[in-house]
Write an enzyme that holds these catalytic residues in place. Structure first.
Site, PDB file in Angstrom:
ATOM      1  CB  SER A 151      78.400  61.792  21.667  1.00 35.55           C
ATOM      2  OG  SER A 151      78.618  60.487  22.147  1.00 35.55           O
ATOM      3  CG  PHE A 159      66.064  56.576  14.702  1.00 33.00           C
ATOM      4  CD1 PHE A 159      65.036  57.472  14.450  1.00 33.00           C
ATOM      5  CD2 PHE A 159      67.093  56.960  15.555  1.00 33.00           C
ATOM      6  CE1 PHE A 159      65.033  58.735  15.037  1.00 33.00           C
ATOM      7  CE2 PHE A 159      67.094  58.225  16.147  1.00 33.00           C
ATOM      8  CZ  PHE A 159      66.066  59.112  15.880  1.00 33.00           C
ATOM      9  N   GLY A 212      84.456  30.395  34.487  1.00 38.97           N
ATOM     10  CA  GLY A 212      85.897  30.190  34.323  1.00 38.97           C
ATOM     11  C   GLY A 212      86.269  29.897  32.881  1.00 38.97           C
ATOM     12  N   GLY A 213      87.161  28.944  32.686  1.00 38.62           N
ATOM     13  CA  GLY A 213      87.623  28.597  31.340  1.00 38.62           C
ATOM     14  C   GLY A 213      86.479  28.212  30.415  1.00 38.62           C
ATOM     15  CD  GLU A 258      67.774  53.414  21.219  1.00 43.72           C
ATOM     16  OE1 GLU A 258      67.366  52.388  20.686  1.00 43.72           O
ATOM     17  OE2 GLU A 258      67.035  54.181  21.855  1.00 43.72           O
ATOM     18  CD  GLN A 275      81.098  33.705  52.908  1.00 44.75           C
ATOM     19  OE1 GLN A 275      82.201  34.137  53.243  1.00 44.75           O
ATOM     20  NE2 GLN A 275      80.133  33.495  53.763  1.00 44.75           N
ATOM     21  CD  GLU A 326      74.826  62.838   8.839  1.00 47.11           C
ATOM     22  OE1 GLU A 326      75.811  63.578   8.632  1.00 47.11           O
ATOM     23  OE2 GLU A 326      73.660  63.133   8.540  1.00 47.11           O
TER      24      GLU A 326
END
Lengths: 259, 382
Positions: B131, B122, B339-340, B363, B278, B126
Site C-alpha cells: 500500500s 507491471f 447452499g451446499g 491495484e 421471498q 515489493e
C-alpha cells in the site's frame, strides 16, 4: 491454394421446435447460426491459407439473411463471400442443392480445394458434400479429421473411421468434408469484424449461375417429407455413477433378478 | 440497461464474449485446479485482436480507450477472473510506455503488444512496499550507457510469462518518491530472473511471481519518461487501469447472478422452486441491483477518463471500490443461494467467491482507494 468453403446457415439446435401443424421446423424466433461443422471447415481453410498462401471464398445458398454467416466467415479470415439466393431455390433437397452449388462453383471457377462440414445440423443428411463432388466430378473424402502434407497438386488427409483412421492422398482439385476433431475454430477477430462489416457480399441468382429451372428448388427435388415427428419419450432409465468398477457392480446387481 | 455503446464497442463485447464462452468457460475449472497459466487462451485472445484494443492505430492497434478495455474485461471476467487478470495485467504493464514512453520505446514494444505475440507486466510491489508504494528499495544506477538495476519485485502478475516488464526503481534514493523512475526490462536481459511462484487462494490460473534483478544491465534508452517522474507515471497508470479491475468485479458479479438465478428456478425444496421464496428472491434482487449500479459507475468513470479530464483519481477509485466490494458480496450471496451445492467444486460459484477477494486487494486496496477519495474530498471542500 484457392479454397472454397460451403457454409450453411442453420437454426441453433439449442432451441429446436417442430410446428405441430405442418411438421416442419419452427424457424420463427429461433436464432440462426453458422452450421457448426462448417465453422471447422472454414477454420481449416483459413489455416491452410495462412500456411500455404492463396485465398478463401465462403459460399452459401440461402435466403438474403444468410449473408450474416458469410460476414462471420469474412470476420474469421475468409477473403470473399458469395451468396446464391433466389426464390426459385426454395424447398431444395440435397439433390437440388448439390446441383445448385455445383453451378455456382463452376461459375466462380478456379478452386484447388473445396471444404464442407460433414453435415448440417438441421437436415443431418451428410449428402451435400459428396453430392457436390460428384456433380463436379472431383475426387472426395468425407469425415476428414486432419489435413497432412499439401503439395502443388495433391493433399494427404486422415479420414476418421470407427476403428481408427485411414491415410489417403488425393489429387487436387478435390473436395473434403470435415469432422469437428479437425481443429478448434477461432473466435472472429475485431479487425476481421470491422472489415467484414464494410465488405461487399457478392449475390448471385439462378440466372447468374445458369441453373436450369427444372433442377432447382422444390421442382428439382425428388425427396418428399412424408412425416416429421418427435419420437415418444423412452421408458424409465437408471443412470449409474461412480468409478467404472462401481458402475459395473451396480449394473450386475440390477440384472441379477433376470438371470 | 442500454448504455448506448457504439457499434465498435458492441463488437468488442461480442468478441470477448466469444472467447469467454468458447475458450474460457470449458477450461476454467481445470486451470484453477492445476494452477496453470492460460497460454493457449491468451493466444486465442491475440488472434481475436483483444490485445490491440488499447494500442494506438499507428502501432497496429485499434486506438481504444478506457471504456473499450473495460468492456472487454467485463466479458472476460464472466468466464474467469484469473484469465481476465492475466490479460488486464498485460495492459497494466504497457500503460507506462503508452503514457510516458519515448517514440523509440513505443515503436519497439507496441506492435508486438498489439499483435499479442508478447505480453507485459507491471513491477511495482515489493516485500516492504505494498500500500505504501514509496517504500520500494529497488535501485537503478546509470553506468555509462547502461542502467544497472538491483532489487526484488514481489507478487508480479504475469511474472515469468510476460516478455516486457515495466519496473519501478529508485534513481535517486535520497529524494524518496520523487527519486523513482520506470524502466522497461525484457525477459532475457542479463541479471534478470524469476523467483518464487505463488500458490494463491483464487485467480489461480494467473501467474504471480517474484522478479529478481541482480546487476541487471539494460540500455540507457529503456528509461520510460524523464528520470524522477516514475511515481507520477505510476499514479497515472493506476488511474486509467483501475476501472479495468472494477470491470472484473462487474463481470464476476454478473457471472454469479447468471449461476444463481437458474439454480433457484430449478431447485425444489418444500415442493416449490426456491426462487418462489421471498427470502431467496430478495437476495437475487439485491444482487441484480448491486451489479447494475456497479456497471453504471464503472462505465461512467471510464467515459470520464476517456474525456481526458484534469483529475480522474476520484472517479477511478470510486468505481474500483464500489464494483469490487459488490463482487465480494454478490459472490458470497451466490454461494448462499446454491447452499451446499454452491460450496462444492462441481459448481462454479465457490471459485467465483475465491476469485472475488483479490479484487478488493490488488491495484490498491479498497482502503487505499477510500484514502484517495477522502483526500480529493478534502481538497474539493477546502
Amino acid at each position: 491454394m484457392d479454397i472454397l468453403v460451403c457454409i450453411k446457415q442453420v437454426p441453433d439446435t439449442k432451441d429446436i421446435r417442430l410446428d405441430p401443424e405442418t411438421n416442419t421446423l419452427a424457424r420463427e424466433g429461433v436464432e440462426s447460426i453458422m452450421n457448426p461443422f462448417d465453422r471447422h471447415a472454414l477454420e481449416e481453410a483459413v489455416s491452410l491459407k495462412e500456411e500455404h498462401g492463396g485465398t478463401v471464398t465462403a459460399l452459401s445458398m440461402g435466403p438474403p439473411q444468410a449473408e450474416t454467416v458469410l460476414r462471420e466467415a469474412l470476420a474469421c479470415g475468409a477473403d470473399n463471400g458469395v451468396l446464391i439466393s433466389d426464390r426459385a431455390f426454395a424447398g431444395a433437397d440435397t439433390w437440388a442443392t448439390s446441383y445448385t452449388l455445383a453451378r455456382a462453383v463452376e461459375t466462380l471457377g478456379g478452386f484447388d480445394l473445396i471444404l464442407c462440414g460433414k453435415q448440417a445440423i438441421d437436415g443431418d443428411t451428410a449428402q451435400v458434400g459428396p453430392g457436390l463432388a460428384c456433380r463436379l466430378d472431383l475426387p472426395y473424402v468425407t469425415c476428414v479429421q486432419k489435413t497432412r502434407e499439401v503439395t502443388a497438386d495433391s493433399i494427404q488427409v486422415e479420414r476418421m473411421m470407427d476403428d481408427g483412421y485411414d491415410i489417403l492422398r488425393l489429387p487436387l482439385p478435390a473436395l473434403l468434408t470435415v469432422v469437428k476433431d479437425i481443429n478448434e475454430p477461432r473466435v472472429p477477430s475485431l479487425k476481421g469484424k470491422m472489415k467484414a462489416k464494410k465488405a461487399k457480399i457478392e449475390a448471385l441468382t439462378a440466372a447468374d449461375i445458369g441453373a436450369e429451372k427444372q433442377f432447382i428448388g422444390l421442382a428439382g427435388s425428388p425427396t418428399q417429407v412424408v412425416n416429421v415427428f418427435s419420437p415418444p419419450p423412452r421408458g424409465n432409465r437408471t443412470m449409474f455413477s461412480g468409478t467404472i468398477e462401481e458402475q459395473v457392480s451396480q449394473l450386475v446387481e440390477q440384472l441379477q433378478p433376470y438371470l | 440497461m442500454d448504455y448506448f455503446l457504439t457499434e465498435e464497442q458492441q463488437m468488442i463485447v461480442e468478441t470477448a464474449r466469444g472467447i469467454t464462452e468458447e475458450k474460457i468457460i470449458p477450461q476454467r475449472a481445470e486451470l484453477d485446479e492445476k494452477n496453470e497459466f492460460p497460454t493457449s487462451i491468451l493466444q486465442d485472445m491475440a488472434k481475436a485482436d483483444l490485445f490491440s484494443i488499447i494500442v494506438p492505430e499507428e502501432f497496429g492497434g485499434l486506438g481504444g480507450g478506457c471504456l473499450e478495455i473495460v468492456l472487454a474485461l467485463e466479458e472476460l471476467a464472466r468466464g474467469c477472473v484469473g484469465v481476465a487478470t492475466s490479460f488486464a495485467a498485460s495492459t497494466l504493464g504497457i500503460f507506462p510506455v503508452l503514457i510516458a514512453g519515448s517514440e523509440e520505446l513505443k515503436e519497439r514494444y507496441l506492435p508486438d503488444i498489439a499483435a499479442g505475440t508478447k505480453w507485459a507486466a507491471f513491477g511495482l510491489t515489493e516485500s516492504n512496499a505494498g500500500s505504501d508504494a514509496s517504500g520500494i528499495q529497488t535501485t537503478a544506477v546509470l553506468d555509462g550507457d547502461e542502467w544497472v538495476l538491483n532489487g526484488t519485485k514481489q507478487w508480479i502478475t504475469n511474472g515469468g510469462e510476460a516478455k516486457i516488464y515495466s519496473i519501478v526503481a529508485l534513481t535517486d534514493p535520497s529524494k524518496g518518491a520523487r527519486g523513482a523512475s520506470i524502466f522497461v526490462v525484457e525477459d532475457g536481459d542479463p541479471g534478470f530472473s524469476y523467483g518464487k511462484k505463488e500458490n494463491k487462494m483464487g485467480i489461480r490460473s494467473s501467474a504471480t511471481r517474484e522478479l529478481i534483478m541482480k546487476d541487471c544491465r539494460i540500455p540507457k534508452n529503456r528509461l520510460v519518461g524523464r528520470r524522477g517522474t516514475g511515481f507520477i507515471t505510476v499514479m497515472k497508470t493506476l488511474d486509467v487501469s483501475r476501472p479495468g479491475i472494477a470491470a472484473l468485479g462487474v463481470g464476476l458479479g454478473q457471472a454469479a447472478l447468471d449461476e444463481a438465478v437458474p439454480y433457484a428456478k430449478q431447485r425444489v425444496q418444500f415442493s416449490r422452486p426456491i426462487i418462489s421464496f421471498q427470502a431467496v428472491l430478495h437476495i437475487l434482487a439485491d444482487m441484480a441491483i448491486q451489479i447494475e449500479a456497479a456497471r453504471a459507475i464503472v462505465y461512467a468513470a471510464a467515459r470520464h477518463i476517456d474525456s481526458n479530464p484534469k483529475n480522474m483519481s476520484k472517479a477511478s477509485s470510486m468505481c474500483k471500490v464500489f464494483a469490487t466490494d459488490m463482487a465480494m458480496k454478490v459472490t458470497v450471496d451466490a454461494v448462499q443461494v446454491l447452499g451446499g451445492y454452491g460450496y462444492m467444486k462441481e459448481y462454479p460459484v465457490e471459485k467465483m467467491m475465491r476469485d472475488a477477494k483479490i479484487l478488493q486487494i490488488y491495484e490498491g486496496t479498497n482502503q487505499i482507494q477510500r484514502n484517495v477519495i477522502g483526500q480529493e474530498l478534502n481538497k474539493e471542500y477546502a
